[in-house]
Design an enzyme around this catalytic site. Structure first.
Site, PDB file in Angstrom:
ATOM      1  N   HIS A   1      -6.934   8.028  -0.363  1.00 41.74           N
ATOM      2  CA  HIS A   1      -5.995   7.199   0.401  1.00 41.74           C
ATOM      3  C   HIS A   1      -5.646   7.882   1.721  1.00 41.74           C
ATOM      4  O   HIS A   1      -4.581   8.525   1.824  1.00 41.74           O
ATOM      5  CB  HIS A   1      -4.715   6.948  -0.419  1.00 41.74           C
TER       6      HIS A   1
ATOM      7  N   GLU B   1      -4.461   6.621   4.373  1.00 42.43           N
ATOM      8  CA  GLU B   1      -3.216   6.078   4.961  1.00 42.43           C
ATOM      9  C   GLU B   1      -1.975   6.817   4.470  1.00 42.43           C
ATOM     10  O   GLU B   1      -0.942   6.785   5.129  1.00 42.43           O
ATOM     11  CB  GLU B   1      -3.119   4.564   4.692  1.00 42.43           C
TER      12      GLU B   1
ATOM     13  N   CYS C   1      -9.990   3.078  -1.865  1.00 43.67           N
ATOM     14  CA  CYS C   1      -9.750   3.200  -3.315  1.00 43.67           C
ATOM     15  C   CYS C   1     -10.326   1.993  -4.055  1.00 43.67           C
ATOM     16  O   CYS C   1     -11.535   1.830  -4.115  1.00 43.67           O
ATOM     17  CB  CYS C   1      -8.257   3.431  -3.579  1.00 43.67           C
TER      18      CYS C   1
END
Ligand code: MN
Length: 241
Positions: A218, A220, A115
């Site tokens: 994202h 994660e 990001c």
């Protein structure tokens, strides 16, 4: 075999209330720690600091570097005045991470930008950003999703010859989308490895052997909902071995 040590850049937070109000804290969202630990790395947090010698010493510890999400990049760094759509900036963090990138590149340490991390890589190498996605005239896509953060939201297409393709094992993925800024002019020496269906850049990477890869979404936040996203981190950690 020794587990690779991966530095994770952090943010600084001051909470007005709570047990110890108004104290600055270095922090990172735990999902980065979890994804890298599950991938077999040893994550360490890198607080924002100003002293260059200390940053060099931080860098000396690392086998890999993850540049995390966070505030907007200071537009003065890419030659623009602040737009009225610009949100919070944190210039000290920009300076810290830019110096860290410079040193990591010199030491050939693989870098993964997520990001803001991808956007900062682009700026570090001479590219620019849309200060707000609304400045990109071709989009009606929602890039800052209203859905929960782990929810896959829009499609991206991946260049099959890219390093990103090797991390994802796929030419097409549905990602979450939690950004209001985006890559405008891509940095010299970089390619757009992924794009959304409106043409907005969703992944960049340096051409050639150096491993400098950025993603706009994202992963994660998606490791529990999509197996491919944990595999993405596993493959990144494999690069470090
Ligand atoms: Mn997006």
């Amino acid at each position: 075999m020794k587990k690779p040590i991966v530095g994770i850049t952090t943010n600084t937070l001051t909470m007005a209330e709570g047990v110890n109000p108004n104290i600055e804290r270095s922090y990172v969202n735990y999902d980065y720690v979890e994804a890298l630990t599950l991938a077999g790395a040893v994550p360490i947090l890198l607080p924002v600091i100003a002293d260059q010698k200390t940053i060099e010493a931080q860098c000396a510890l690392l086998d890999g570097l993850v540049l995390t999400g966070g505030p907007d990049v200071n537009p003065l760094l890419y030659g623009e005045e602040p737009s009225d759509k610009l949100e919070c900036i944190y210039p000290e963090r920009d300076e810290f991470e830019l110096y860290l990138i410079k040193k990591a590149v010199k030491k050939l340490i693989p870098i993964l930008g997520i990001c803001r991390g991808m956007q900062l890589i682009n700026v570090a190498f001479g590219g620019s950003l849309y200060q707000d996605v609304s400045h990109y005239s071709k989009t009606e896509l929602q890039h800052r999703q209203q859905a929960k953060q782990h929810v896959p939201s829009h499609t991206i297409d991946i260049i099959p010859t890219s390093k990103l393709y090797q991390l994802l094992d796929s030419k097409q993925v549905i990602t979450n989308s939690l950004h209001h800024q985006a890559v405008k002019k891509i940095a010299p020496g970089f390619i757009a490895s992924a794009s959304a269906r409106d043409g907005l850049i969703e992944g960049i990477e340096k051409k050639g052997k150096d491993f400098i890869v950025g993603v706009q979404w994202h992963p994660e936040k998606m490791i529990k909902s999509q197996t491919g996203m944990q595999r993405f981190f596993n493959h990144f950690v494999d690069v470090l071995k």
